[in-house]
Design a protein around this motif. Structure first.
Motif, short mmCIF file in Angstrom:
data_model
loop_
_atom_site.label_atom_id
_atom_site.label_comp_id
_atom_site.label_asym_id
_atom_site.label_seq_id
_atom_site.Cartn_x
_atom_site.Cartn_y
_atom_site.Cartn_z
N CYS C 29 -1.01 -7.57 -11.57
CA CYS C 29 0.02 -6.21 -11.15
C CYS C 29 0.03 -5.80 -9.85
O CYS C 29 -1.33 -5.65 -9.20
N GLY C 31 1.45 -3.78 -8.25
CA GLY C 31 2.44 -2.01 -8.18
C GLY C 31 1.58 -1.94 -6.87
O GLY C 31 0.24 -1.93 -6.41
N ASN C 33 0.17 1.37 -6.75
CA ASN C 33 -1.60 1.71 -7.50
C ASN C 33 -1.86 0.59 -7.83
O ASN C 33 -3.66 0.95 -7.80
N CYS C 34 -1.85 -0.25 -8.83
CA CYS C 34 -3.37 -1.67 -8.64
C CYS C 34 -3.59 -2.37 -7.42
O CYS C 34 -4.52 -2.39 -7.75
N CYS C 66 4.49 -3.38 -12.88
CA CYS C 66 3.61 -2.33 -13.50
C CYS C 66 3.61 -2.48 -14.50
O CYS C 66 4.80 -2.29 -15.32
N CYS C 70 -1.33 2.74 -15.52
CA CYS C 70 -1.72 2.85 -14.20
C CYS C 70 -2.89 3.51 -14.37
O CYS C 70 -3.69 3.27 -13.61
N GLY C 73 -5.28 0.45 -14.14
CA GLY C 73 -5.18 -0.52 -12.79
C GLY C 73 -7.18 -1.01 -12.14
O GLY C 73 -7.77 -0.44 -12.20
N SER C 212 8.15 2.95 -8.26
CA SER C 212 7.84 1.48 -9.21
C SER C 212 8.81 0.41 -9.39
O SER C 212 8.83 -0.50 -10.00
N ASP C 216 9.00 -3.10 -7.96
CA ASP C 216 8.99 -3.78 -8.91
C ASP C 216 9.80 -4.62 -9.11
O ASP C 216 10.01 -6.00 -9.75
#
Lengths: 166, 235, 549, 179
Positions: C29, C31, C33-34, C66, C70, C73, C212, C216
């Protein structure tokens, strides 16, 4: 020697700003995009740069000032060497984000939105950094401190600020 | 060329042109709607909310200064609800700034002061904000006292739309909003101000006034505005 | 002759061929957050490890999007085994590569046969975790841009609008205005130019659904916007993204360049007479710019202050031209509707609220993250089934929806169907999709104060009620939380709510009282406890030792 | 026979006495008023203690010091009707102009920076200033508001007459802030 490097560095900044304006055909609506570039180049909205942008984009000075001070993202004063962003999103707030902020304000003797007099630290608050499951969150120069406690953050900030006085 | 429409204001049959606003038509028929930011000859911004009226079939209140009349419209300007809101809005203006009528240059001629009387505000229930605001006396002929500013932006608009200088604008935002000259520099140093005094005369309160005027001494003249607007439209 | 269908077909086939070479696909991922949790390092560690074991021809290691979970992550997805790993660190790479084809690594394994994954239905987030957002090829191979070609080649603009109207799609930005109707109005308006604006100024705290989508599925968003432009006859467009989302800006700009290269944007799109130019504009930190007229002012390079409507942007918008403004999630639904048909879309959801909704589920809930559920799912299902309930053995107290202008929904409405009308009926609103769960340690007066602080500092200052009213409301709430308020203050607070709600110029002011009104409606006793008894029932507010009055 | 006369009072907090002067400007009507009411407490007469059971108290001035605060609370407790008389009582007016600056700044300016001999900020005798000057209604309940700086004698006579006649005066057309 030093002067010449400074000047050339400055030249580069002005060139960046000019490039942004050119990309938008020097249209008045490029103001916000250009201010982004000014801030990237100078770290804040330098007054001389604002005058330059106003002149080149043919925008009244007062309108440039109005736009610059309307948006949170723009800083009118030079920022600190380090920055700390405390998230005050909903999840952080209900998990004690405001106590984290208070601890940092106390430890660094600085209010949110301000920079310490020695220019070492700027303290900022964010509306939500989108890391809600890590709440409360603080960012220290982009490094994420998750489930932050007042003690931890105070210590972290203390390192930066103490560094200076010693 | 424009089309005549008929409508009702407070259950009275009235008519107007379709490109006129509710406020225009109401005034032509001597129906009073309170206004503060609006000024004939300047663009309308709908900011002060005092001219809000109820229109049958619309779920929200609308500003009479911006909404155009339409055939069959039924407008109400004096409902109990509107009166209550207007009182609260005027109270908000008084609570927000530092309005000390008794020592003001426009005491007796102030639009905010007379609006309070008009909508029936005799005291301010809201706590006063007591903001620390600035006063700029650097201009050789005029003064701006931001304590008395209600952010109607008439000065900003007249300077931009009529004089064409755009010396004034708003800085900051929210409760921190304030009028500025140029890059928030002193008025007296302004490279853009022509000293035309239009801003001073359109200002509804004592925020902008001529130097040397004492309490109650400042009279504002606005006859020029509709005239100038008309002359400039001709060009 | 140039046939865009053939070109897409070619890319599709190439991709299949390319992917077919590998026995295993590892998606890391990428994204926001990751990435924050260092997933980029995990990606390179996996690449190095695969190479070191000579498996670079057997397993592909790519960035993906993602998975919504989350809280776990950085996440890694393995295909075709459909294994999900959570909290992966770079030094887990060896074990992951070694386990390929065998049993999954137990300590990292996250089950996907649980309600969090099974109860979701994905339209906006279709193929989540499996598309590399930085490659247009991934999207094309997954059937992307076929809807655009279908619209351009087989449908008139009016037919596209009819299809959207019949689908029942409503604006996902908060108010739920019927999308087809909006498109129709803009299509009918006359103008030398017309604009399409995608509102990506997602500013509600605790909301990251649109981020997102932009991060994504940038191409899914572009496809929807381009179809919208075709339907309303627009030739220019802007994607307004908030400054806090640099990754979104980067990926959208990349996606635009890729689409231009494939002739899916620009002049004579896909060989037709349709021209459409799209640019990204970056906001600068002003919540009010989510309001459409303020957003327009901001794109024009001005202070983001709203103006009274009418006229609506559909008639007179950007630079006075007819303008279509829709939110990110709205546009992200368009491709699927054109592809699968309006009847399919209308079969999902409730009578008046069709399709799915993406929520950012946060607060005191076990599975924080992004979820997409059919409209009409109950709060209880979302919180207790999908979200895994309240952690630490605490008790549910309220669900906050609709952002700063929304409301707090108490326990007795847990079986409420989540749709536009139901949420409004309990004094909240759908909003953009933030869903913050609060447990019994939350003080509702303090929550109201938090939202008022937000509205007060985000008020643009143009109209009196919002500028001054929100400041007074905040002050009174502050007094209440300090035990310094009287019952008269409470009356004044309610009067202020009434005035600010009904006299403010734009949605920000009009909805600012909602958090107060909804907490007063369901938790009035907490206000009274603060004021009369000088007690904070949740134990959050601290009072001076001696009561002030 | 001696009918019971109404008991009225006036007090003076932080103000300039202009409102009291204006009240005296009702001239000969003072005599008419005296026939129906007794002035039981006022800076204009020699009574040391605010009495109990007052029908109407006219309050001039804003609440600026701890003494003002104590006084107005006592007066409220013993008056049936409280009239905020004049802008200082109604809005804070001129005394409140110090509010944005804070107490310290003005005390220093008045007592330390004016070139006095032996400069010091008084701490005995002079009552302590409150952090913020407030209108009367911010501290106690007020029944009638008479804005004006000062309100006209006519207005004040009207207010008192109406109250003594048992009616609440309607002042919307008679007076406003400032003039």
């Amino acid at each position: 020697m030093q002067t010449s490097t400074l000047v050339s560095a400055e030249d580069k900044r002005w060139r960046l700003i000019r490039a942004t304006m050119r990309r938008h055909g020097f249209a008045a609506n490029a103001l916000i995009e250009t201010l982004h570039t000014v801030q990237e180049a100078f770290g804040y909205l330098d007054e001389e740069a604002l005058r330059y942008v106003a002149k080149e984009l043919r925008i009244p000075l007062s309108r440039v000032y109005g736009v610059a001070t309307f948006y949170n993202h723009f800083a009118m004063k030079p920022q600190g060497e380090h920055h700390c962003v405390v998230c005050l999103g909903t999840a952080c707030y209900i998990r004690g984000g405001s106590r984290v902020l208070e601890a940092i304000e106390k430890a660094a003797q600085v209010k949110a939105g301000e920079t310490t007099p020695d220019k070492k630290l700027s303290l900022l608050v964010a509306r939500c950094v989108g890391l809600c499951w890590l709440a409360p969150v603080a960012l220290f120069d982009d490094e994420v401190a998750s489930e932050a406690t007042p003690e931890e953050v105070a210590q972290k900030v203390g390192e930066w600020v103490d560094h200076v006085s010693s | 060329m424009s089309v005549v429409v008929t409508l009702k204001i407070n259950d009275i049959d009235v008519s107007g042109q379709e490109d006129e606003t509710i406020l225009d038509v109401a005034r032509e028929h001597d129906i009073y709607i309170p206004t503060m930011c609006h000024l004939d000859g300047l663009s309308s911004v709908g900011a002060c909310r005092l001219c809000l009226v109820e229109v049958k079939g619309m779920n929200r209140l609308v500003t009479a200064c911006t909404v155009k009349v339409a055939e069959g419209m039924e407008v109400y300007t004096e409902t109990e609800r509107l009166k209550k809101y207007r009182r609260m809005l005027v109270e908000m203006l008084f609570s927000e700034g530092n309005h000390i009528c008794s020592v003001c240059v426009v005491n007796g001629r102030c639009e905010l002061q007379s609006m309070a009387g008009r909508v029936g505000v005799q005291h301010i229930t809201l706590p006063y904000y007591n903001p620390l605001r600035t006063l700029d006396t650097t201009h050789e002929r005029f003064v701006i006292d931001r304590n008395r500013c209600i952010l109607c932006t008439r000065c900003v608009r007249v300077c931009d739309e009529i004089e064409g200088a755009h010396t004034w604008d708003l800085g900051g935002r929210g409760i921190e909003s304030h009028v500025v000259t140029d890059l928030n520099t002193f008025w007296g140093d302004s490279p853009t101000c022509t000293g035309c005094s239009k801003c001073v005369h359109v200002c509804p309160t004592g925020a902008l006034f001529e130097k040397g005027r004492s309490v109650t001494e400042m009279t504002k003249h606005r006859e020029f505005l509709p005239y100038l607007t008309m002359m400039r439209e001709k060009k | 002759m140039y046939l865009p269908e053939d070109e897409l077909q070619r890319i599709d086939e190439e991709e299949r061929l390319l992917k077919g070479q590998y026995k295993h696909h590892i998606h890391v991922c990428l994204g926001a957050n990751c990435l924050n949790a260092h997933s980029a390092q995990v990606l390179s560690a996996l690449e190095t490890e695969a190479k070191a074991r000579g498996l670079e021809k057997v397993c592909s290691v790519t960035g993906g999007g993602c998975r919504g979970l989350c809280v776990a992550g950085p996440t890694v997805t393995l295909e075709p085994d459909n294994v999900l790993y959570g909290k992966v660190q770079p030094n887990d790479a060896g074990d992951i590569i070694a386990s390929l084809g065998g049993e999954p690594v137990e300590r990292l394994n996250r089950p996907t046969d649980n309600p969090f994954f099974m109860r979701q239905q994905r339209i906006v987030r279709e193929m989540e975790g499996r598309l590399n957002p930085e490659r247009i090829e991934d999207y094309i191979a997954a059937g992307g841009y076929k809807s655009l070609l279908k619209a351009l080649n087989e449908m008139t603009p009016a037919e596209v609008i009819n299809e959207i109207t019949r689908s029942g799609l409503r604006g996902r930005g908060g108010a739920g205005y019927p999308t087809g109707l909006k498109w129709k109005t803009v299509a009918k308006a006359r103008g030398e130019h017309k604009y399409v604006i995608c509102n990506g100024d997602e500013g509600d705290p605790g909301a990251f659904m649109d981020r997102s989508v932009m991060d994504d599925f940038p191409h899914r968003l572009l496809e929807g916007i381009i179809i919208g432009a075709y339907a309303v006859g627009a030739d220019r467009g802007y994607l307004y993204v908030r400054a806090e989302y640099p990754l979104s800006v980067k990926r959208l700009q990349l996606a635009i360049r890729q689409a231009q290269k494939q002739n899916l944007l620009g002049n004579n799109i896909a060989g037709t007479a349709f021209n459409f130019d799209l640019q990204v504009r970056v906001g600068a930190g002003a919540y009010v710019c989510g309001e459409e007229t303020a957003l327009i002012a901001s794109i024009e390079g001005k202070r983001g202050q709203p103006r009274p409507r009418p006229p609506y942007p559909a008639e007179s918008g950007l630079w006075g031209y007819p303008t279509l403004i829709n939110n990110v999630e709205t546009f992200a639904n368009i491709g699927a509707i054109i592809r699968n048909g309006s009847a399919w879309y209308a079969s999902i959801g409730t009578e008046k609220s069709k399709g799915t909704k993406v929520f950012a589920l946060t607060g005191t809930v076990s599975h924080s993250g992004l979820i997409e559920v059919p409209m009409g799912t109950t709060l209880r299902e979302i919180i207790f089934d999908i979200g895994g309930g309240i952690p630490d053995g605490r008790k549910f107290k309220a669900a906050q929806t609709g952002g700063p202008g929304g409301g707090c929904i108490p326990e007795q409405y847990l079986d409420l169907s989540v749709d536009f009308e139901s949420l409004a009926s309990v004094g909240s609103m759908m909003g953009s999709g933030g869903l913050v769960i609060m447990d019994d340690r939350t003080c509702m007066v303090n929550v109201a104060k938090y939202f008022l602080e937000f509205c007060k500092s985000e008020s643009c200052g143009k109209c009196i009620p919002c500028r001054v009213g929100t400041a007074h409301m905040f002050d009174i709430l502050d007094k209440i939380t300090k035990g310094e308020a009287t019952l008269d203050d409470l009356t004044l607070l309610e009067e202020l709510c009434d005035t600010v709600k009904h006299t403010s110029l734009c949605g920000l002011g009009q909805s600012a009282p909602n958090p107060v009104l909804s907490t007063l409606r369901f938790f009035r006793d907490e206000y009274i406890a603060h004021i009369v008894d000088h007690v904070c029932p949740a134990g959050v507010c601290e009072f001076e030792k001696e009561a002030v009055r | 026979m001696t009918t019971q006369k109404a008991r009225i009072a006036t007090i003076w907090l932080d103000g300039c006495s202009g409102c009291h002067m204006s009240f005296l400007d009702i001239d000969e009507r003072l005599l008419a008023l005296a026939k129906v009411a007794d002035l039981v407490y006022s800076p204009l007469v020699d009574h040391k203690k605010f009495p109990e059971d007052v029908a109407v108290t006219l309050v001039e001035g804003s609440v600026s010091s701890t003494e003002d605060l104590e006084k107005i609370k006592h007066v409220r407790a013993h008056s049936k009707f409280i009239v905020s008389m004049g802008d200082c009582a109604v809005t804070g007016n001129v005394p409140s102009m110090r509010n944005p600056l804070g107490v310290d700044v003005i005390l220093r300016r008045a007592y330390l920076e004016e070139g006095l001999e032996n400069p010091q900020i008084p701490s005995l005798v002079v009552p302590k200033l409150l952090p913020l000057v407030k209108p009367v209604h911010a501290v106690v309940k007020v029944d009638v508001y008479v804005p004006g700086c000062p309100p006209h004698a006519e207005t004040l006579f009207y207010v008192v007459s109406e109250l003594l006649a048992g009616r609440l005066p309607d002042l919307t057309k008679m007076t406003r802030f400032g003039v």
